[in-house]
Motif scaffolding. Structure first.
Motif, mmCIF file in Angstrom:
data_model
loop_
_atom_site.group_PDB
_atom_site.id
_atom_site.type_symbol
_atom_site.label_atom_id
_atom_site.label_comp_id
_atom_site.label_asym_id
_atom_site.label_seq_id
_atom_site.Cartn_x
_atom_site.Cartn_y
_atom_site.Cartn_z
ATOM 1 N N ASP A 72 -1.746 -7.537 -16.553
ATOM 2 C CA ASP A 72 -0.312 -7.414 -16.291
ATOM 3 C C ASP A 72 -0.187 -6.546 -15.040
ATOM 4 O O ASP A 72 -0.466 -5.357 -15.053
ATOM 5 N N LEU A 73 0.223 -7.165 -13.955
ATOM 6 C CA LEU A 73 0.331 -6.493 -12.669
ATOM 7 C C LEU A 73 1.783 -6.198 -12.306
ATOM 8 O O LEU A 73 2.085 -5.827 -11.174
ATOM 9 N N SER A 74 2.685 -6.347 -13.271
ATOM 10 C CA SER A 74 4.124 -6.269 -13.008
ATOM 11 C C SER A 74 4.544 -4.997 -12.287
ATOM 12 O O SER A 74 5.302 -5.049 -11.325
ATOM 13 N N ASP A 75 4.090 -3.854 -12.750
ATOM 14 C CA ASP A 75 4.519 -2.582 -12.167
ATOM 15 C C ASP A 75 3.469 -1.968 -11.246
ATOM 16 O O ASP A 75 3.661 -0.847 -10.761
ATOM 17 N N ALA A 76 2.377 -2.669 -11.007
ATOM 18 C CA ALA A 76 1.279 -2.111 -10.221
ATOM 19 C C ALA A 76 1.705 -1.660 -8.823
ATOM 20 O O ALA A 76 1.350 -0.544 -8.417
ATOM 21 N N PRO A 77 2.467 -2.442 -8.069
ATOM 22 C CA PRO A 77 2.845 -1.965 -6.726
ATOM 23 C C PRO A 77 3.639 -0.663 -6.769
ATOM 24 O O PRO A 77 3.385 0.243 -5.966
ATOM 25 N N ASP A 78 4.566 -0.551 -7.695
ATOM 26 C CA ASP A 78 5.360 0.679 -7.798
ATOM 27 C C ASP A 78 4.497 1.857 -8.228
ATOM 28 O O ASP A 78 4.609 2.951 -7.675
ATOM 29 N N ARG A 79 3.639 1.639 -9.206
ATOM 30 C CA ARG A 79 2.780 2.722 -9.706
ATOM 31 C C ARG A 79 1.819 3.207 -8.617
ATOM 32 O O ARG A 79 1.658 4.406 -8.405
ATOM 33 N N ILE A 80 1.180 2.275 -7.929
ATOM 34 C CA ILE A 80 0.246 2.636 -6.867
ATOM 35 C C ILE A 80 1.002 3.264 -5.700
ATOM 36 O O ILE A 80 0.567 4.267 -5.132
ATOM 37 N N GLY A 81 2.148 2.701 -5.355
ATOM 38 C CA GLY A 81 2.962 3.250 -4.261
ATOM 39 C C GLY A 81 3.399 4.678 -4.530
ATOM 40 O O GLY A 81 3.402 5.521 -3.623
ATOM 41 N N ASP A 82 3.774 4.973 -5.769
ATOM 42 C CA ASP A 82 4.195 6.336 -6.125
ATOM 43 C C ASP A 82 3.063 7.336 -5.926
ATOM 44 O O ASP A 82 3.269 8.433 -5.416
ATOM 45 N N VAL A 83 1.848 6.947 -6.327
ATOM 46 C CA VAL A 83 0.704 7.841 -6.178
ATOM 47 C C VAL A 83 0.370 8.039 -4.698
ATOM 48 O O VAL A 83 0.133 9.161 -4.250
ATOM 49 N N VAL A 84 0.374 6.963 -3.932
ATOM 50 C CA VAL A 84 0.078 7.069 -2.498
ATOM 51 C C VAL A 84 1.127 7.939 -1.816
ATOM 52 O O VAL A 84 0.797 8.820 -1.016
ATOM 53 N N ALA A 85 2.405 7.720 -2.137
ATOM 54 C CA ALA A 85 3.471 8.524 -1.530
ATOM 55 C C ALA A 85 3.307 10.002 -1.856
ATOM 56 O O ALA A 85 3.467 10.860 -0.979
ATOM 57 N N ALA A 86 2.987 10.316 -3.102
ATOM 58 C CA ALA A 86 2.806 11.716 -3.495
ATOM 59 C C ALA A 86 1.642 12.345 -2.731
ATOM 60 O O ALA A 86 1.727 13.497 -2.285
ATOM 61 N N LEU A 87 0.556 11.602 -2.548
ATOM 62 C CA LEU A 87 -0.590 12.121 -1.807
ATOM 63 C C LEU A 87 -0.264 12.326 -0.332
ATOM 64 O O LEU A 87 -0.682 13.314 0.275
ATOM 65 N N VAL A 88 0.495 11.408 0.255
ATOM 66 C CA VAL A 88 0.890 11.550 1.658
ATOM 67 C C VAL A 88 1.764 12.783 1.827
ATOM 68 O O VAL A 88 1.579 13.574 2.759
ATOM 69 N N VAL A 89 2.724 12.982 0.940
ATOM 70 C CA VAL A 89 3.596 14.160 1.013
ATOM 71 C C VAL A 89 2.778 15.439 0.863
ATOM 72 O O VAL A 89 2.972 16.407 1.608
ATOM 73 N N GLU A 90 1.845 15.445 -0.078
ATOM 74 C CA GLU A 90 0.992 16.627 -0.278
ATOM 75 C C GLU A 90 0.193 16.950 0.985
ATOM 76 O O GLU A 90 0.135 18.103 1.416
ATOM 77 N N ARG A 91 -0.404 15.942 1.587
ATOM 78 C CA ARG A 91 -1.187 16.159 2.805
ATOM 79 C C ARG A 91 -0.298 16.619 3.960
ATOM 80 O O ARG A 91 -0.680 17.489 4.742
#
Length: 103
Positions: A73-92
């Motif tokens: 089930d890949l339904s929410d995968a883009p949002d879930r992965i995007g949220d993690v990437v965004a949080a890491l970018v903000v942290e850096r």
């Protein structure tokens, strides 16, 4: 003995009609990626990646086909992965800004 994914968190049930879900087997997903990127994928490596994404709650396997393929089930995968990437970018970015202001 192959590494099995954790049991699905949702019951193994048919999805109701009209429910917007993006479901794909490993081979279907590999085919789409290969077509989109014009490259060949190692199915075993892709499945290992999907298992790791499942452990991190980015995707979810919902069942196994009669021939032994996982259905993802890949339904929410883009949002879930995007949220993690965004949080890491903000942290850096915050770390970079702090280092610049300390200098």
């Amino acid at each position: 003995m192959p590494v099995q994914p954790p049991a699905p968190s949702t019951p193994d049930r048919p999805l109701p009609a009209g429910e917007d879900r993006l479901l794909a087997t490993t081979s279907q997903l590999a085919g789409r990626v290969e077509d989109a990127l014009d490259c060949r994928l190692n199915a075993a490596v892709l499945e290992d990646l999907l298992l790791e994404l499942d452990r991190g709650d980015f995707v979810e396997w919902v069942t196994v086909t009669p021939n032994g393929e996982y259905v993802w089930d890949l339904s929410d995968a883009p949002d879930r992965i995007g949220d993690v990437v965004a949080a890491l970018v903000v942290e850096r970015l915050e770390q970079w800004l702090e280092a610049r202001t300390d200098a």
